[in-house]
Design a protein around this motif. Structure first.
Motif, PDB file in Angstrom:
ATOM      1  N   ALA A  84     117.996  34.380  47.251  1.00  0.00           N
ATOM      2  CA  ALA A  84     117.405  33.600  46.157  1.00  0.00           C
ATOM      3  C   ALA A  84     117.865  32.147  46.241  1.00  0.00           C
ATOM      4  O   ALA A  84     117.067  31.215  46.067  1.00  0.00           O
ATOM      5  CB  ALA A  84     117.802  34.203  44.812  1.00  0.00           C
ATOM      6  N   ARG A  85     119.128  31.967  46.533  1.00  0.00           N
ATOM      7  CA  ARG A  85     119.671  30.607  46.617  1.00  0.00           C
ATOM      8  C   ARG A  85     119.097  29.840  47.802  1.00  0.00           C
ATOM      9  O   ARG A  85     118.862  28.635  47.722  1.00  0.00           O
ATOM     10  CB  ARG A  85     121.202  30.692  46.738  1.00  0.00           C
ATOM     11  CG  ARG A  85     121.906  29.358  46.708  1.00  0.00           C
ATOM     12  CD  ARG A  85     123.417  29.522  46.724  1.00  0.00           C
ATOM     13  NE  ARG A  85     124.067  28.225  46.642  1.00  0.00           N
ATOM     14  CZ  ARG A  85     124.287  27.422  47.668  1.00  0.00           C
ATOM     15  NH1 ARG A  85     123.907  27.788  48.885  1.00  0.00           N
ATOM     16  NH2 ARG A  85     124.875  26.252  47.498  1.00  0.00           N
ATOM     17  N   ASP A  86     118.851  30.537  48.921  1.00  0.00           N
ATOM     18  CA  ASP A  86     118.391  29.882  50.146  1.00  0.00           C
ATOM     19  C   ASP A  86     116.883  29.969  50.347  1.00  0.00           C
ATOM     20  O   ASP A  86     116.392  29.659  51.433  1.00  0.00           O
ATOM     21  CB  ASP A  86     119.084  30.515  51.369  1.00  0.00           C
ATOM     22  CG  ASP A  86     120.573  30.218  51.402  1.00  0.00           C
ATOM     23  OD1 ASP A  86     121.025  29.348  50.642  1.00  0.00           O
ATOM     24  OD2 ASP A  86     121.290  30.876  52.194  1.00  0.00           O
ATOM     25  N   ALA A  87     116.151  30.388  49.318  1.00  0.00           N
ATOM     26  CA  ALA A  87     114.713  30.647  49.483  1.00  0.00           C
ATOM     27  C   ALA A  87     113.969  29.430  50.026  1.00  0.00           C
ATOM     28  O   ALA A  87     113.146  29.547  50.946  1.00  0.00           O
ATOM     29  CB  ALA A  87     114.108  31.080  48.153  1.00  0.00           C
ATOM     30  N   GLU A  88     114.254  28.259  49.496  1.00  0.00           N
ATOM     31  CA  GLU A  88     113.538  27.057  49.920  1.00  0.00           C
ATOM     32  C   GLU A  88     113.822  26.741  51.384  1.00  0.00           C
ATOM     33  O   GLU A  88     112.916  26.438  52.165  1.00  0.00           O
ATOM     34  CB  GLU A  88     113.945  25.881  49.033  1.00  0.00           C
ATOM     35  CG  GLU A  88     113.027  24.670  49.152  1.00  0.00           C
ATOM     36  CD  GLU A  88     111.589  24.954  48.711  1.00  0.00           C
ATOM     37  OE1 GLU A  88     110.660  24.393  49.338  1.00  0.00           O
ATOM     38  OE2 GLU A  88     111.401  25.739  47.766  1.00  0.00           O
ATOM     39  N   ALA A  89     115.093  26.809  51.777  1.00  0.00           N
ATOM     40  CA  ALA A  89     115.445  26.527  53.167  1.00  0.00           C
ATOM     41  C   ALA A  89     114.886  27.600  54.098  1.00  0.00           C
ATOM     42  O   ALA A  89     114.432  27.296  55.210  1.00  0.00           O
ATOM     43  CB  ALA A  89     116.967  26.448  53.309  1.00  0.00           C
ATOM     44  N   ASP A  90     114.891  28.852  53.655  1.00  0.00           N
ATOM     45  CA  ASP A  90     114.397  29.948  54.488  1.00  0.00           C
ATOM     46  C   ASP A  90     112.909  29.803  54.790  1.00  0.00           C
ATOM     47  O   ASP A  90     112.441  30.232  55.851  1.00  0.00           O
ATOM     48  CB  ASP A  90     114.651  31.298  53.812  1.00  0.00           C
ATOM     49  CG  ASP A  90     116.122  31.704  53.853  1.00  0.00           C
ATOM     50  OD1 ASP A  90     116.900  31.033  54.559  1.00  0.00           O
ATOM     51  OD2 ASP A  90     116.483  32.677  53.181  1.00  0.00           O
ATOM     52  N   ARG A  91     112.155  29.195  53.884  1.00  0.00           N
ATOM     53  CA  ARG A  91     110.706  29.042  54.104  1.00  0.00           C
ATOM     54  C   ARG A  91     110.407  28.138  55.292  1.00  0.00           C
ATOM     55  O   ARG A  91     109.327  28.206  55.882  1.00  0.00           O
ATOM     56  CB  ARG A  91     110.036  28.485  52.843  1.00  0.00           C
ATOM     57  CG  ARG A  91     110.037  29.471  51.683  1.00  0.00           C
ATOM     58  CD  ARG A  91     109.204  28.995  50.504  1.00  0.00           C
ATOM     59  NE  ARG A  91     109.348  29.921  49.399  1.00  0.00           N
ATOM     60  CZ  ARG A  91     110.040  29.680  48.289  1.00  0.00           C
ATOM     61  NH1 ARG A  91     110.636  28.507  48.134  1.00  0.00           N
ATOM     62  NH2 ARG A  91     110.128  30.597  47.340  1.00  0.00           N
ATOM     63  N   ALA A  92     111.350  27.279  55.652  1.00  0.00           N
ATOM     64  CA  ALA A  92     111.149  26.377  56.786  1.00  0.00           C
ATOM     65  C   ALA A  92     111.727  26.936  58.084  1.00  0.00           C
ATOM     66  O   ALA A  92     111.690  26.273  59.108  1.00  0.00           O
ATOM     67  CB  ALA A  92     111.791  25.015  56.483  1.00  0.00           C
ATOM     68  N   HIS A  93     112.246  28.158  58.027  1.00  0.00           N
ATOM     69  CA  HIS A  93     112.860  28.780  59.205  1.00  0.00           C
ATOM     70  C   HIS A  93     111.859  29.735  59.856  1.00  0.00           C
ATOM     71  O   HIS A  93     111.171  30.487  59.156  1.00  0.00           O
ATOM     72  CB  HIS A  93     114.128  29.538  58.780  1.00  0.00           C
ATOM     73  CG  HIS A  93     114.989  29.969  59.928  1.00  0.00           C
ATOM     74  ND1 HIS A  93     114.708  31.094  60.669  1.00  0.00           N
ATOM     75  CD2 HIS A  93     116.136  29.439  60.451  1.00  0.00           C
ATOM     76  CE1 HIS A  93     115.638  31.240  61.599  1.00  0.00           C
ATOM     77  NE2 HIS A  93     116.512  30.246  61.495  1.00  0.00           N
TER      78      HIS A  93
END
Length: 316
Positions: A84-93
């Motif tokens: 949940a915390r890394d959701a935004e960064a994960d979308r670019a991975h």
């Protein structure tokens, strides 16, 4: 301005093929987020009871099964909050974008809520159903892992220490639940064995990401491959030494006509370390469970070790 506009689409193109929205229910997404494949690591809770030969009573099996479930719930809480915390960064991975939270299958607030609930309820259930020290260990594990997600995974050496400590806690908690005294050599073997696998994995990742800054863990760019090689080699040596001391300390004199299985198990343990080191040296040591399950020779060595240690515990 023209240059800036031209470069923006190029930077976003890796995120464009991000996986279409995942199909399935929120419940299914929550289950995927808890990483069922990683649950095998929690089987380490049987280590101390099995080593002490106290695993096969009804009470022991019930307690160990309960601790396994509670530890799995704590680990699931950490995964949910982390994603949940890394959701935004994960979308670019290119790979992490397929995680249910990043892909939108599980709403971020839901992941936070379920993760927080598990983080509170699992230690509370442990305090009610098992020994108080088990609840304290689970609470410490959750706190340490959340600190890792927020900050410690970006701190040199601390990241290795936290992941290693998580394995040691798994190995300790079964013995704590049953009130089994834990051998110092058992703890040293577990700790440095875990450090060996963790640093070997980091070393493999560092080799694979050479020249691809940002493609994986950002902290890997701060480690040198030489340092990581030093760590896994040091850890392997200490783990072997501690295991030999443990086997010799706990083995005692064999019964007449019975082979010293505990001492003989040192051979299988050393062979397993040497075989695993082959993958570490090649830079192909990924998740420990994948390495063991995909290499037939290593799996056979592991089974041989289990057989010999089981015979030692049974005093055959």
């Amino acid at each position: 301005m023209h240059t800036g506009e031209a470069t923006l689409p190029e930077r976003r193109t890796p995120a464009a093929p991000i996986a279409p929205p995942l199909k399935g229910t929120v419940l299914g997404g929550l289950l995927r987020t808890t990483r069922p494949k990683q649950w095998v690591k929690n089987s380490l809770v049987v280590a101390a009871p099995a080593a002490a030969g106290q695993l096969f009573s009804r009470h022991a099996l019930t307690q160990v099964a309960l601790v396994f479930v509670l530890f799995t719930a704590c680990a699931a809480a950490v995964y949910l909050i982390n994603d949940a915390r890394d959701a935004e960064a994960d979308r670019a991975h290119p790979v992490k974008c397929r995680r249910p939270v990043a892909a939108g299958q599980v709403p971020v607030p839901v992941a936070y809520a379920v993760g927080a609930a598990l983080a509170v309820l699992a230690p509370a259930a442990a305090a009610w159903l098992t020994a108080p020290l088990v609840a304290a260990l689970l609470a410490a594990y959750v706190g340490m892992q959340l600190a890792y997600c927020v900050r410690l995974k970006h701190v040199l050496v601390a990241d290795l220490a936290v992941v290693t400590t998580g394995f040691v806690m798994r190995a300790m908690i079964g013995g704590v639940a049953l009130g089994i005294p834990l051998s110092r050599w058992f703890l040293i073997t577990t700790g440095f064995g875990a450090l060996f696998m963790v640093s070997a994995k980091r070393y493999s990742e560092a080799l694979q990401m050479a020249g691809k800054s940002g493609a994986t863990r950002a902290l890997l760019t701060e480690y040198t491959t030489g340092y990581l090689r030093f760590v896994w080699q040091l850890a392997a040596g200490v783990a072997v030494l501690a295991y030999c001391m443990w086997a010799l300390e706990e083995g005692g004199a064999p019964h007449p006509g019975v082979l010293p299985w505990r001492q003989l198990s040192m051979v299988a343990f050393i062979l397993a370390i040497l075989r695993y080191a082959v993958f570490a040296d090649r830079g192909t040591a990924g998740e420990p469970e994948d390495v063991v399950l995909r290499d037939r020779a290593l799996a056979l060595i592991g089974l041989a070790w289990l057989a010999m240690y089981g015979l030692a515990v049974a005093n055959w």
